[in-house]
Write an enzyme that holds these catalytic residues in place. Structure first.
Site, mmCIF file in Angstrom:
data_model
loop_
_atom_site.group_PDB
_atom_site.id
_atom_site.type_symbol
_atom_site.label_atom_id
_atom_site.label_comp_id
_atom_site.label_asym_id
_atom_site.label_seq_id
_atom_site.Cartn_x
_atom_site.Cartn_y
_atom_site.Cartn_z
ATOM 1 N N ASP A 73 42.752 8.033 -41.798
ATOM 2 C CA ASP A 73 43.614 7.280 -40.880
ATOM 3 C C ASP A 73 42.861 6.127 -40.211
ATOM 4 O O ASP A 73 41.625 6.109 -40.154
ATOM 5 C CB ASP A 73 44.146 8.205 -39.777
ATOM 6 C CG ASP A 73 45.202 9.173 -40.284
ATOM 7 O OD1 ASP A 73 45.383 9.280 -41.514
ATOM 8 O OD2 ASP A 73 45.836 9.839 -39.444
ATOM 9 N N HIS B 139 39.077 10.045 -40.690
ATOM 10 C CA HIS B 139 39.293 8.661 -40.240
ATOM 11 C C HIS B 139 38.249 7.732 -40.850
ATOM 12 O O HIS B 139 37.051 8.056 -40.853
ATOM 13 C CB HIS B 139 39.237 8.585 -38.709
ATOM 14 C CG HIS B 139 40.316 9.378 -38.032
ATOM 15 N ND1 HIS B 139 40.237 10.744 -37.899
ATOM 16 C CD2 HIS B 139 41.499 8.978 -37.468
ATOM 17 C CE1 HIS B 139 41.335 11.175 -37.272
ATOM 18 N NE2 HIS B 139 42.111 10.119 -37.007
#
Length: 270
Positions: free
Chosen positions: A100, A237
């Site tokens: 992400d 991430h």
């Protein structure tokens, strides 16, 4: 002479009679003893039959195995241990790695390089503003054959927005994708309805590495190695800050997971 003969004969007669009486008595005694023996034998047989026909009590320890908490105390079978040379990595295991908050010009290329080393595909849920600010990093993700998902235009919490702002936030995300990951995993009936209207599938996760909090490389690695199961969707991430710990943990975990027989694929439909 008669007296002498009579005196002699009478004792012999008495002796003969006495002998006969003894024989009769002996026979009677033997017959009585035999009857007693037969009766005793019959009683023994009857007693044995009575014992054998009597119901067995469940609590008789002589016929019941010792138990502990209702289970036999016999030792459990030892597990089979395959020889190291005969073990093979399991097949059919799939894990879905997702990243992400990117793309990031520094961290995203490092993640892509690791994925390429292990022939792994992943899904990058990108933020629209990041795509616009770092078009080369965004292009590299697609050029590497990785899947791209929508993570809104500016990482807004969709459930905090009204209907108009929510729609604008989603439309400001990356184009050309069919998957939506609402920031923070915040979903309600309005978010689901909007996703359905736009033809987007909401994708969340079931393995959280907590890499966003920078807990340390070992902690992220432990989540990857101990929490992943076949079919797991893992969230990590590649943007939003310093992701050196994520890259280091991924570098350690990927070869181990690959050795366990996992293959890494993009989320279906993205």
């Amino acid at each position: 002479m008669r007296r002498t003969w009579g005196a002699v004969r009478r004792p012999r007669t008495l002796a003969v009679l006495a002998t006969a009486v003894c024989l009769v008595l002996a026979g009677a005694t033997a017959s009585t003893g035999a009857v007693h023996v037969q009766h005793a034998s019959d009683r023994s047989v009857q007693a044995a039959q009575a014992v054998s026909s009597a119901p067995v009590s469940v609590g008789v320890t002589a016929v019941s195995p010792p138990t502990t908490a209702g289970r036999p105390t016999s030792p459990a079978p030892r597990p089979h241990r395959a020889d190291a040379a005969s073990r093979r990595p399991p097949t059919g295991r799939v894990v879905y790695l997702t990243f992400d908050d990117g793309p990031d010009p520094h961290w995203t290329p490092q993640v892509l390089a690791l994925l390429a080393r292990y022939h792994a595909r992943a899904t990058f849920f990108e933020v629209g503003s990041q795509v616009r600010d770092h078009p080369q990093a965004a292009a590299a993700v697609r050029a590497a054959g990785q899947a791209v998902g929508n993570h809104t235009g500016h990482h807004q919490r969709l459930t905090d927005l009204d209907a108009t702002a929510m729609r604008e936030a989603v439309l400001a995300g990356p184009r050309g994708t069919t998957c939506l990951r609402p920031p923070y995993g915040s979903v309600d009936h309005r978010v689901r309805a909007l996703a359905a209207q736009l033809g987007l599938t909401i994708v969340l996760w079931n393995v959280e590495t907590d890499d966003w909090a920078k807990p340390g490389v070992a902690s992220i690695e432990q989540h990857l190695l101990h929490d992943v199961r076949p079919g797991s969707t893992v969230i990590m991430h590649d943007g939003g800050g310093d992701r050196s710990q994520t890259v280091a943990a991924l570098r350690r975990a990927l070869p181990v997971l690959a050795a366990r027989g996992y293959r890494f694929e993009a989320v279906p439909g993205c």
